[in-house]
Design a protein around this motif. Structure first.
Motif, PDB file in Angstrom:
ATOM      1  N   LYS A 179       0.816  -1.207   0.000  1.00  0.00           N
ATOM      2  CA  LYS A 179       0.000   0.000   0.000  1.00  0.00           C
ATOM      3  C   LYS A 179       0.855   1.266   0.000  1.00  0.00           C
ATOM      4  CE  LYS A 179      -4.009  -2.099   2.283  1.00  0.00           C
ATOM      5  NZ  LYS A 179      -4.885  -2.094   3.486  1.00  0.00           N
ATOM      6  N   VAL A 180       1.952   1.229   0.747  1.00  0.00           N
ATOM      7  CA  VAL A 180       2.843   2.391   0.759  1.00  0.00           C
ATOM      8  C   VAL A 180       3.447   2.623  -0.622  1.00  0.00           C
ATOM      9  CG1 VAL A 180       5.016   3.272   1.699  1.00  0.00           C
ATOM     10  CG2 VAL A 180       3.340   2.229   3.216  1.00  0.00           C
ATOM     11  N   LEU A 181       3.870   1.546  -1.278  1.00  0.00           N
ATOM     12  CA  LEU A 181       4.436   1.679  -2.623  1.00  0.00           C
ATOM     13  C   LEU A 181       3.393   2.173  -3.620  1.00  0.00           C
ATOM     14  CD1 LEU A 181       6.635  -1.552  -2.815  1.00  0.00           C
ATOM     15  CD2 LEU A 181       7.399   0.806  -2.476  1.00  0.00           C
ATOM     16  N   ALA A 182       2.144   1.668  -3.496  1.00  0.00           N
ATOM     17  CA  ALA A 182       1.084   2.141  -4.388  1.00  0.00           C
ATOM     18  C   ALA A 182       0.794   3.620  -4.169  1.00  0.00           C
ATOM     19  CB  ALA A 182      -0.188   1.310  -4.173  1.00  0.00           C
ATOM     20  N   ALA A 183       0.790   4.064  -2.911  1.00  0.00           N
ATOM     21  CA  ALA A 183       0.562   5.474  -2.622  1.00  0.00           C
ATOM     22  C   ALA A 183       1.685   6.338  -3.180  1.00  0.00           C
ATOM     23  CB  ALA A 183       0.429   5.685  -1.115  1.00  0.00           C
ATOM     24  N   GLU A 184       2.920   5.878  -3.044  1.00  0.00           N
ATOM     25  CA  GLU A 184       4.039   6.630  -3.607  1.00  0.00           C
ATOM     26  C   GLU A 184       3.944   6.696  -5.130  1.00  0.00           C
ATOM     27  OE1 GLU A 184       7.546   4.784  -2.209  1.00  0.00           O
ATOM     28  OE2 GLU A 184       7.386   5.576  -0.159  1.00  0.00           O
ATOM     29  N   GLY A 185       3.506   5.586  -5.756  1.00  0.00           N
ATOM     30  CA  GLY A 185       3.325   5.603  -7.208  1.00  0.00           C
ATOM     31  C   GLY A 185       2.245   6.577  -7.642  1.00  0.00           C
ATOM     32  N   GLU A 186       1.124   6.602  -6.902  1.00  0.00           N
ATOM     33  CA  GLU A 186       0.057   7.550  -7.226  1.00  0.00           C
ATOM     34  C   GLU A 186       0.537   9.002  -7.080  1.00  0.00           C
ATOM     35  OE1 GLU A 186      -2.879   7.111  -8.415  1.00  0.00           O
ATOM     36  OE2 GLU A 186      -2.847   4.919  -8.463  1.00  0.00           O
TER      37      GLU A 186
END
Length: 253
Positions: A179-186
């Motif tokens: 989830k942290v990686l997805a948020a950083e990608g967004e």
């Protein structure tokens, strides 16, 4: 021996193999304070008693030991110890059964060392723990003529309920990281879109061309008919560009 010399000479000669040593006791005392061999040795009947000692490396398999770790977790740990006898006289004279003594000492040392570590330390630091056990065993068995070559921890068994708890914890950690990686990608994508929108805002024609390019991409991926409104100002811009090009061509000629 003198009377029966031709026959008794064969009872006095003993052959010691290359990997063996013979500790000879003459009237209860160790002969010459060192082991004899390899090769041919002379034994006096009724006076000398000899004990053969194997100098090859011995594998000591430690059965699973039930251990309570420092963080109150019950585990079963088994291992293997590789050692050899370097002093045959010490192995015979200083301890009754050197192999049994080494086996029991290895079990006790394994339990004592692992009892001072947490479960995570046992799982992550097997090499360090094995080196500590080897050092302790080597120091304790030096008077026995034993040299410990290597110690390995084969398996660490933990209860099934604890395995499920650890698996659930690891899965939750992976999901949180995802989830942290997805948020950083967004966040990075939004910054890139913001920069792209600022560039497209400077040219309305570029925005319309990007719109047409997106439609072309969608039409290529899916075989379907797309109906979309075409802005009039876009056509006027294209007509104006065409008209300007036709007007400029004669001037250049």
């Amino acid at each position: 021996m003198v009377i029966t010399f031709p026959i008794s000479i064969w009872m006095c000669l003993k052959i010691i193999k290359e990997y063996e040593r013979a500790v000879v006791f003459r009237l209860g005392r160790i002969q010459a304070d060192k082991a004899k061999g390899p090769g041919l040795i002379l034994i006096l009947p009724c006076i000398d008693v000899f004990v053969k000692v194997d100098l090859r490396t011995v594998t000591c398999n430690i059965p699973p030991q039930e251990i309570l770790t420092r963080d109150s977790v019950t585990t079963q740990v088994d291992g293997v110890v590789y050692y050899r006898i370097y002093s045959a006289v010490s192995a015979v004279a200083n301890v009754n059964d050197v192999h049994q003594a080494t086996f029991l000492l290895a079990q006790t040392t394994l339990r004592n060392v692992l009892g001072t570590r947490t479960l995570s330390q046992i799982l992550a630091g097997r090499e360090e723990i094995a080196h500590s056990i080897q050092t302790l065993l080597d120091d304790a068995t030096e008077l026995w003529g034993i040299r410990v070559a290597r110690v390995e921890i084969k398996d660490v068994r933990i209860p099934v309920q604890l395995q499920r708890s650890m698996a659930a914890e690891a899965e939750a950690t992976r999901e949180a990281r995802a989830k942290v990686l997805a948020a950083e990608g967004e966040m990075n994508a939004s910054k890139a879109l913001k920069s792209a929108s600022m560039v497209l805002a400077e040219s309305p024609a570029a925005l319309q061309l990007r719109y047409l390019q997106t439609l072309a991409t969608v039409a290529t991926e899916k075989n379907s008919t797309i109906v979309f409104p075409l802005p009039i100002n876009m056509l006027e811009g294209i007509d104006g560009i065409t008209y300007d090009n036709h007007k400029k061509v004669p001037n250049r000629a």
